[in-house]
Design an enzyme around this catalytic site. Structure first.
Site, PDB file in Angstrom:
ATOM      1  CG  HIS A  46      11.150  -0.863  -5.139  1.00 58.25           C
ATOM      2  ND1 HIS A  46       9.779  -1.022  -5.257  1.00 58.25           N
ATOM      3  CD2 HIS A  46      11.622  -0.764  -6.407  1.00 58.25           C
ATOM      4  CE1 HIS A  46       9.452  -1.015  -6.532  1.00 58.25           C
ATOM      5  NE2 HIS A  46      10.547  -0.867  -7.256  1.00 58.25           N
ATOM      6  NE  ARG A  92      -3.795  -1.822   2.282  1.00 58.09           N
ATOM      7  CZ  ARG A  92      -4.967  -1.617   1.688  1.00 58.09           C
ATOM      8  NH1 ARG A  92      -5.345  -0.410   1.338  1.00 58.09           N
ATOM      9  NH2 ARG A  92      -5.782  -2.620   1.458  1.00 58.09           N
TER      10      ARG A  92
HETATM   11  C1  GAR Z   1       9.863  -8.242  -1.744  1.00 57.09           C
HETATM   12  O1  GAR Z   1      10.488  -8.618  -2.949  1.00 57.09           O
HETATM   13  C2  GAR Z   1       9.793  -6.742  -1.626  1.00 57.09           C
HETATM   14  O2  GAR Z   1      10.925  -6.091  -2.134  1.00 57.09           O
HETATM   15  C3  GAR Z   1       8.599  -6.444  -2.462  1.00 57.09           C
HETATM   16  O3  GAR Z   1       7.670  -7.446  -2.145  1.00 57.09           O
HETATM   17  C4  GAR Z   1       8.393  -8.633  -1.759  1.00 57.09           C
HETATM   18  C5  GAR Z   1       7.902  -9.052  -0.408  1.00 57.09           C
HETATM   19  O4  GAR Z   1       8.461 -10.280  -0.045  1.00 57.09           O
HETATM   20  N1  GAR Z   1       8.068  -5.145  -2.186  1.00 57.09           N
HETATM   21  C6  GAR Z   1       7.487  -4.393  -3.113  1.00 57.09           C
HETATM   22  O5  GAR Z   1       7.347  -4.728  -4.261  1.00 57.09           O
HETATM   23  C7  GAR Z   1       7.001  -3.058  -2.611  1.00 57.09           C
HETATM   24  N2  GAR Z   1       6.598  -2.237  -3.707  1.00 57.09           N
HETATM   25  P1  GAR Z   1       8.449 -10.740   1.462  1.00 57.09           P
HETATM   26  O6  GAR Z   1       7.009 -10.627   1.944  1.00 57.09           O
HETATM   27  O7  GAR Z   1       8.928 -12.174   1.413  1.00 57.09           O
HETATM   28  O8  GAR Z   1       9.373  -9.858   2.232  1.00 57.09           O
END
Ligand code: GAR
Length: 202
Positions: free
Chosen positions: A111, A93
């Site tokens: 990110h 979000r």
């Molecule tokens: C991760 O790759 C994070 O960098 C990305 O979601 C994934 C969450 O993985 N975040 C985004 O894309 C934010 N815009 P996780 O729940 O295993 O940490």
């Protein structure tokens, strides 16, 4: 003095786990994850928090009239835990103005791309589809824009022959798990100063 950390999540929570592990192994000292807040009920990140004795709270955005009311609830909980640092660890979000103003330069996001390229969702696939030869990940402070805040650490990850968006994402994730705790450690040790949009390591 111990920094109380809140981690906001939406999913699997592997980045949350990397912070938990770094604190438990005392790589990061003087910090405690006080609460994990999820906007998704069945997020595995909540389960991870419970396994480590961390308060885990689901706040259902749909039970509030609007985003502002939802974030008032988030702010209320953050206040209850005397939070000094908020981590966005796969929190899908955009954080609203009031939260950002209340915690200016105290919110850090991970990110999965080299910002300012490939902001927003599915950044690894965006980079793959664009055909870049090098992608990576970025840890940055959160400001009012989407993935625009001052950059703390970045790590490059090459795109290899035969890669798919998934294999690339997996290789980027390994690096996320390195640089996110590293940035948290610098923050907790008071070694990050923001000047304009540049982060200085002191
Ligand atoms: C991760 O790759 C994070 O960098 C990305 O979601 C994934 C969450 O993985 N975040 C985004 O894309 C934010 N815009 P996780 O729940 O295993 O940490």
């Amino acid at each position: 003095m111990t920094t109380n950390i809140a981690v906001l999540v939406s999913g699997r929570g592997s980045n949350l786990q990397s912070i938990i592990d770094s604190i438990e192994s005392q790589n990061i000292r003087d910090a405690k994850i006080s609460v994990v807040i999820s906007d998704v009920k069945n997020a595995f990140a909540l389960e991870r928090a419970c396994r480590h004795g961390i308060d885990a709270i689901f706040i259902d955005p749909r039970s509030f009239v609007d985003k502002k009311a939802y974030e008032q609830e988030v702010l209320k909980i953050l206040g209850q835990y005397d939070i000094g640092l908020i981590l966005l660890a796969g929190y899908m979000r955009i954080v609203g103005r009031e939260v950002i103003e209340a915690y200016r330069n105290k919110i850090i996001n991970i990110h999965p791309a080299l910002l300012p390229s490939f902001k927003g969702l599915h950044a690894q696939k965006q980079a793959f589809d664009y055909g870049v030869r090098i992608s990576g990940c970025t840890v940055h402070f959160v400001d009012e824009g989407m993935d625009t805040g001052p950059i703390i650490i970045q790590k490059c990850v090459p795109v290899l022959e035969g890669d798919t968006p998934d294999t690339l994402a997996a290789r980027i994730l390994e690096q996320e798990h390195q640089i996110f705790p590293e940035a948290v450690k610098l923050f907790v040790e008071g070694k990050l100063k923001v000047e304009g949009r540049v982060v200085i390591r002191t």
